[in-house]
Scaffold this motif. Structure first.
Motif, PDB file in Angstrom:
ATOM      1  N   PHE A  70       1.079  -1.059   0.109  1.00 27.82           N
ATOM      2  CA  PHE A  70      -0.252   0.026   0.067  1.00 27.82           C
ATOM      3  C   PHE A  70       0.843   1.176   0.083  1.00 27.82           C
ATOM      4  O   PHE A  70       1.434   1.540   0.963  1.00 27.82           O
ATOM      5  N   THR A  71       0.870   1.776  -1.213  1.00 34.45           N
ATOM      6  CA  THR A  71       1.840   2.997  -1.246  1.00 34.45           C
ATOM      7  C   THR A  71       1.197   4.207  -0.740  1.00 34.45           C
ATOM      8  O   THR A  71       1.773   5.154  -0.194  1.00 34.45           O
ATOM      9  N   GLY A  72      -0.047   4.175  -0.484  1.00 36.35           N
ATOM     10  CA  GLY A  72      -0.843   5.368  -0.166  1.00 36.35           C
ATOM     11  C   GLY A  72      -1.363   6.367  -1.483  1.00 36.35           C
ATOM     12  O   GLY A  72      -1.913   7.250  -1.282  1.00 36.35           O
ATOM     13  N   LEU A  73      -0.760   6.024  -2.561  1.00 39.83           N
ATOM     14  CA  LEU A  73      -1.232   6.778  -3.816  1.00 39.83           C
ATOM     15  C   LEU A  73      -2.535   6.199  -4.522  1.00 39.83           C
ATOM     16  O   LEU A  73      -3.056   6.605  -5.254  1.00 39.83           O
ATOM     17  N   LYS A  74      -2.776   4.924  -4.119  1.00 40.60           N
ATOM     18  CA  LYS A  74      -4.199   4.438  -4.528  1.00 40.60           C
ATOM     19  C   LYS A  74      -4.740   3.882  -3.393  1.00 40.60           C
ATOM     20  O   LYS A  74      -4.453   3.796  -2.288  1.00 40.60           O
ATOM     21  N   ASP A  75      -5.989   3.330  -3.545  1.00 39.17           N
ATOM     22  CA  ASP A  75      -6.938   2.869  -2.594  1.00 39.17           C
ATOM     23  C   ASP A  75      -6.703   1.162  -2.170  1.00 39.17           C
ATOM     24  O   ASP A  75      -7.716   0.696  -1.381  1.00 39.17           O
ATOM     25  N   PHE A  76      -5.686   0.790  -2.843  1.00 34.43           N
ATOM     26  CA  PHE A  76      -5.820  -0.835  -2.551  1.00 34.43           C
ATOM     27  C   PHE A  76      -4.314  -1.174  -2.711  1.00 34.43           C
ATOM     28  O   PHE A  76      -3.440  -0.272  -3.029  1.00 34.43           O
ATOM     29  N   THR A  77      -3.959  -2.345  -2.654  1.00 28.83           N
ATOM     30  CA  THR A  77      -2.638  -2.964  -2.377  1.00 28.83           C
ATOM     31  C   THR A  77      -2.291  -3.255  -3.951  1.00 28.83           C
ATOM     32  O   THR A  77      -3.107  -3.869  -4.531  1.00 28.83           O
ATOM     33  N   GLU A  78      -0.932  -3.582  -4.311  1.00 26.00           N
ATOM     34  CA  GLU A  78      -0.436  -4.187  -5.128  1.00 26.00           C
ATOM     35  C   GLU A  78       0.600  -4.846  -4.873  1.00 26.00           C
ATOM     36  O   GLU A  78       1.522  -4.764  -4.107  1.00 26.00           O
ATOM     37  N   PRO A  79       1.182  -5.942  -5.856  1.00 29.79           N
ATOM     38  CA  PRO A  79       2.242  -6.583  -5.680  1.00 29.79           C
ATOM     39  C   PRO A  79       3.588  -5.857  -6.299  1.00 29.79           C
ATOM     40  O   PRO A  79       3.358  -4.889  -7.018  1.00 29.79           O
ATOM     41  N   GLY A  80       4.885  -5.997  -5.613  1.00 28.94           N
ATOM     42  CA  GLY A  80       5.525  -5.049  -6.039  1.00 28.94           C
ATOM     43  C   GLY A  80       6.858  -5.406  -5.286  1.00 28.94           C
ATOM     44  O   GLY A  80       7.162  -6.131  -4.403  1.00 28.94           O
ATOM     45  N   ALA A  81       7.884  -4.578  -5.579  1.00 25.47           N
ATOM     46  CA  ALA A  81       9.285  -4.206  -4.653  1.00 25.47           C
ATOM     47  C   ALA A  81       9.683  -3.006  -4.673  1.00 25.47           C
ATOM     48  O   ALA A  81       9.376  -1.872  -5.693  1.00 25.47           O
ATOM     49  N   ILE A  82      10.479  -2.808  -3.664  1.00 21.97           N
ATOM     50  CA  ILE A  82      10.776  -1.445  -3.415  1.00 21.97           C
ATOM     51  C   ILE A  82      12.359  -1.469  -2.916  1.00 21.97           C
ATOM     52  O   ILE A  82      12.921  -2.285  -2.154  1.00 21.97           O
ATOM     53  N   LEU A  83      13.125  -0.787  -3.813  1.00 23.97           N
ATOM     54  CA  LEU A  83      14.541  -0.643  -3.622  1.00 23.97           C
ATOM     55  C   LEU A  83      14.980   0.511  -2.893  1.00 23.97           C
ATOM     56  O   LEU A  83      14.532   1.689  -2.847  1.00 23.97           O
ATOM     57  N   ILE A  84      15.776  -0.031  -1.648  1.00 25.60           N
ATOM     58  CA  ILE A  84      16.215   1.144  -0.616  1.00 25.60           C
ATOM     59  C   ILE A  84      17.630   1.262  -0.642  1.00 25.60           C
ATOM     60  O   ILE A  84      18.377   0.301  -0.515  1.00 25.60           O
ATOM     61  N   GLU A  85      18.138   2.476  -0.940  1.00 26.38           N
ATOM     62  CA  GLU A  85      19.432   2.860  -0.873  1.00 26.38           C
ATOM     63  C   GLU A  85      19.673   3.806   0.137  1.00 26.38           C
ATOM     64  O   GLU A  85      19.040   4.948   0.314  1.00 26.38           O
ATOM     65  N   ASP A  86      20.615   3.644   1.190  1.00 26.26           N
ATOM     66  CA  ASP A  86      21.051   4.439   2.438  1.00 26.26           C
ATOM     67  C   ASP A  86      19.789   4.678   2.921  1.00 26.26           C
ATOM     68  O   ASP A  86      19.023   3.655   3.441  1.00 26.26           O
ATOM     69  N   SER A  87      19.130   5.748   3.251  1.00 29.51           N
ATOM     70  CA  SER A  87      18.045   6.191   3.951  1.00 29.51           C
ATOM     71  C   SER A  87      16.921   6.346   2.967  1.00 29.51           C
ATOM     72  O   SER A  87      15.668   6.678   3.606  1.00 29.51           O
ATOM     73  N   LEU A  88      16.902   6.199   1.814  1.00 25.16           N
ATOM     74  CA  LEU A  88      16.056   6.689   0.955  1.00 25.16           C
ATOM     75  C   LEU A  88      15.280   5.661   0.056  1.00 25.16           C
ATOM     76  O   LEU A  88      15.822   4.522  -0.060  1.00 25.16           O
TER      77      LEU A  88
END
Length: 534
Positions: free
Chosen positions: A11-29
């Motif tokens: 749930f990114t907060g940008l839509k009203d529902f969840t989606e499958p996905g992946a998040i790349l995190i580098e350092d603090s961002l």
């Protein structure tokens, strides 16, 4: 360490529902968000964490907390959910047997939920604690119950005058009964709340361990008279130096007309994780204690409650603070207090123009119908605490307000539908900081019985609820460019839950656990290691 978080439910907060996905995190961002891991640009050095069916959301942001008082509550006797004075006393006795400090301090009793709902007296405590001072804070922290030993140490006698916006409740013979209301509590709390720096640091460590376990990555600490004797915000820098500050802290100190001190405070607290966010003041008290300020008299008392200060003087403070660029947050529970707050913000906007301030009204427990749409019109945030409808009793509100006004209590959906920005928080230690309780009561509107609803039309959807716990608080802290949603370029403040809140039965929300919490790209809590693909 850089990470990739993978889940079937983000749930990114940008839509009203969840989606499958992946998040790349580098350092603090957050570097990149994609529908699949294959679409991320990876270096090969990332640790890949597969969270499977667990829900990922932005880190939770509790918009209303009393930090030091909440930290104190963690080491005191917990009286929430007690059902009688006898049960309170038994809990206090059990606690006292294992704790040797001079004062016994407790939080959370509420006679409104007792079979015999009259206020307790000092004699009930004196029978078991004739010499050791006892201070038991009511659930709402707007009045307290003390014994004779506490009254003696505070030098409260039959001739002690009531403070402004406070009352020493007295028997017919003039003696204090042991109930101190609003500012009268200060007389005892300023003595009882005497702790060393080491003791305060230990409390803070426990508090931030709790927020990490709860998925809370940001909090707003709100000024309250009952916390002034504890507050020492310089200790937050010590925690940060030790890398033990496990949440961003936004501070709202007291608004009292002294803007020179406010500017000084702002200069002191401009750290990325410890920042002044505005000023706070109380307009009124609480409905249960007849101290909330109402437009018309209470149904069970021939008065309209009270205000903390002269309203003309307070309006002047608000206008001047707004002119200097300070966002103001006002505790306003009664419909009269809410109306005054909106009037004051409207006048500030009229006189100063829009200064870019983001004013907020806290609690909004009762509101006049014509005031609902003014939140959007005036760009004022409504700060609501959903769990309060289960911590307090419907019958007490009906007695105090009558049915017509009772039907205008604890709005959430009505405010959202009017276009208002609505933020959620706990008001800890008034109630538990556990976000699962806030979320559950927001989407179900169940009261303390867990069988009856309090305003069923005020239920919010899961998406609305999570935004009120993430996106809107970030906006309220001028942090929407860096927090509140899962997007590239924002802080890697992220939480994972052990189940998908969007698909489970509402009753299962209460047993949902945080499985992982990430702050600034660092994993600060991990209930159990997730499967790794590397």
């Amino acid at each position: 360490m850089n990470y990739v978080l993978k889940s079937q439910h983000i749930f990114t907060g940008l839509k009203d529902f969840t989606e499958p996905g992946a998040i790349l995190i580098e350092d603090s961002l957050i570097k990149q968000v994609a529908p699949s891991i294959e679409e991320l640009t990876l270096s090969g050095d990332e640790q890949i964490i597969d969270l499977g069916e667990q829900l990922i959301t932005p880190g939770l942001h509790d918009f209303h907390v009393h930090l030091f008082t909440g930290a104190l509550q963690l080491v005191c006797v917990d009286l929430h959910d007690t059902k009688s004075a006898d049960e309170v006393i038994q809990k206090v006795k059990n606690y006292a047997a294992n704790h040797t400090k001079a004062w016994i301090i407790g939080f959370g009793w509420d006679n409104g939920g007792w079979k015999v709902d009259t206020l307790p007296t000092k004699e009930m405590l004196d029978e078991h604690f004739p010499n050791r001072p006892v201070l038991l804070n009511h659930l709402e922290c707007h009045y307290c119950w003390v014994n004779s030993a506490a009254l003696e140490l505070a030098e409260i006698t039959a001739t002690t005058k009531n403070p402004d916006f406070g009352e020493i409740v007295r028997a017919s013979n003039g003696e204090a009964t042991g109930i101190l209301i609003e500012k009268a509590q200060d007389l005892v709390q300023k003595i009882a709340y005497s702790f060393s720096e080491e003791e305060k640091l230990a409390m803070l460590h426990a508090f931030f361990d709790l927020t990490a376990r709860s998925g809370i990555t940001s909090i707003n600490d709100m000024y309250a008279p009952f916390s002034e004797f504890l507050d020492d915000f310089s200790l937050l820098f010590q925690l940060e130096k030790e890398q033990k500050l496990k949440a961003r802290v936004y501070l709202q100190p007291r608004m009292d007309g002294d803007l020179t001190e406010a500017h000084h405070f702002k200069q002191l607290y401009q750290h990325p994780k410890i920042k002044m966010n505005g000023l706070k003041q109380f307009v009124d008290g609480v409905i249960t204690g007849h101290t909330a300020y109402m437009v018309e008299p209470y149904a069970d008392a021939n008065h309209t409650g009270m205000t903390t200060y002269d309203l003309k003087a307070m309006k002047k403070w608000i206008i001047e603070a707004d002119k200097e660029g300070f966002s103001v947050r006002l505790h306003a529970i009664g419909d009269g207090a809410v109306k005054f707050s909106l009037d004051a913000f409207e006048e500030a906007r009229r006189i100063n123009g829009h200064m870019g301030t983001r004013h907020t009204i806290e609690h909004v427990e009762c509101i006049q119908p014509e005031d609902v749409t003014r939140f959007k019109k005036l760009d004022v945030i409504a700060s609501v605490q959903p769990y309060h409808i289960a911590a307090l009793e419907q019958k007490v509100y009906l007695e105090r307000l009558g049915e017509k006004r009772f039907n205008r209590t604890y709005f959430s959906k009505t405010l959202l539908n009017s276009g208002a920005k609505v933020a959620f928080g706990s008001d800890f230690p008034v109630v538990s900081i556990d976000p699962m309780r806030e979320i559950y009561h927001a989407v179900t509107r169940m009261d303390s019985t867990y069988r009856q609803q309090w305003g069923p039309d005020e239920k919010t959807t899961m998406a609305e609820t999570l935004r009120a716990y993430t996106q809107v608080p970030a906006y309220g802290c001028f942090n929407e460019d860096k927090g509140g949603t899962i997007e590239a370029g924002k802080y890697a403040d992220i939480v994972a839950f052990d189940r998908n809140l969007f698909s489970i039965a509402p009753k299962d929300i209460l047993t949902t656990k945080v499985s992982m919490t990430m702050l600034n790209g660092d994993i600060i809590f991990n209930r159990k290691p997730a499967s790794s693909l590397t």
